[in-house]
Design a protein around this motif. Structure first.
Motif, PDB file in Angstrom:
ATOM      1  N   GLU A  41      67.800 122.536  41.530  1.00  0.00           N
ATOM      2  CA  GLU A  41      66.699 122.810  40.601  1.00  0.00           C
ATOM      3  C   GLU A  41      66.343 124.290  40.609  1.00  0.00           C
ATOM      4  OE1 GLU A  41      62.082 121.476  39.844  1.00  0.00           O
ATOM      5  OE2 GLU A  41      63.422 120.092  40.884  1.00  0.00           O
ATOM      6  N   LEU A  42      66.253 124.879  41.805  1.00  0.00           N
ATOM      7  CA  LEU A  42      65.959 126.309  41.892  1.00  0.00           C
ATOM      8  C   LEU A  42      67.056 127.131  41.232  1.00  0.00           C
ATOM      9  CD1 LEU A  42      64.516 126.688  45.494  1.00  0.00           C
ATOM     10  CD2 LEU A  42      63.312 127.108  43.353  1.00  0.00           C
ATOM     11  N   ALA A  62      68.063 129.986  34.239  1.00  0.00           N
ATOM     12  CA  ALA A  62      67.325 130.036  32.971  1.00  0.00           C
ATOM     13  C   ALA A  62      66.575 131.355  32.836  1.00  0.00           C
ATOM     14  CB  ALA A  62      66.355 128.860  32.887  1.00  0.00           C
ATOM     15  N   ALA A  63      65.951 131.798  33.923  1.00  0.00           N
ATOM     16  CA  ALA A  63      65.214 133.069  33.880  1.00  0.00           C
ATOM     17  C   ALA A  63      66.158 134.251  33.674  1.00  0.00           C
ATOM     18  CB  ALA A  63      64.408 133.247  35.170  1.00  0.00           C
ATOM     19  N   SER A  88      68.946 126.229  38.808  1.00  0.00           N
ATOM     20  CA  SER A  88      68.797 126.066  37.366  1.00  0.00           C
ATOM     21  C   SER A  88      67.651 126.916  36.816  1.00  0.00           C
ATOM     22  CB  SER A  88      68.547 124.598  37.018  1.00  0.00           C
ATOM     23  OG  SER A  88      69.658 123.821  37.360  1.00  0.00           O
ATOM     24  N   GLU A  89      66.541 126.932  37.546  1.00  0.00           N
ATOM     25  CA  GLU A  89      65.392 127.735  37.115  1.00  0.00           C
ATOM     26  C   GLU A  89      65.730 129.225  37.136  1.00  0.00           C
ATOM     27  OE1 GLU A  89      62.405 126.751  35.913  1.00  0.00           O
ATOM     28  OE2 GLU A  89      63.100 124.684  36.012  1.00  0.00           O
TER      29      GLU A  89
END
Length: 76
Positions: free
Chosen positions: A10-11, A17-18, A13-14
């Motif tokens: 999840e991290l 995205a950023a 992916s975040e």
């Protein structure tokens, strides 16, 4: 290990995205960001694996009444 791995994914992916949110990046910038993201993801995955192994080791540690993990009495 599932929770740690889920968090690392999840991290990752975040962070991805950023990093990729800004448009109009050159191919070189995109390649550099890809390398950076792979390093971040690998690091998060390794940390998750290390945390899992540490938990497994703690669970396998012998539990004996009145003694800590090194075999000394709790009062020493």
């Amino acid at each position: 290990m599932g929770d740690s791995m889920a968090i690392s994914h999840e991290l990752s992916s975040e962070i991805a995205a950023a990093l990729f949110a800004t448009k109009n990046r050159s191919p070189r910038e995109l390649k550099d960001l890809k390398k950076l993201l792979l390093v971040v993801h690998s690091t998060l995955q390794r940390l998750a694996d290390d945390a899992h192994l540490a938990r497994v080791d703690r669970l396998k540690a012998p539990i004996s009444s009145g003694h800590n993990a090194k075999g000394r009495s709790a009062s020493s």
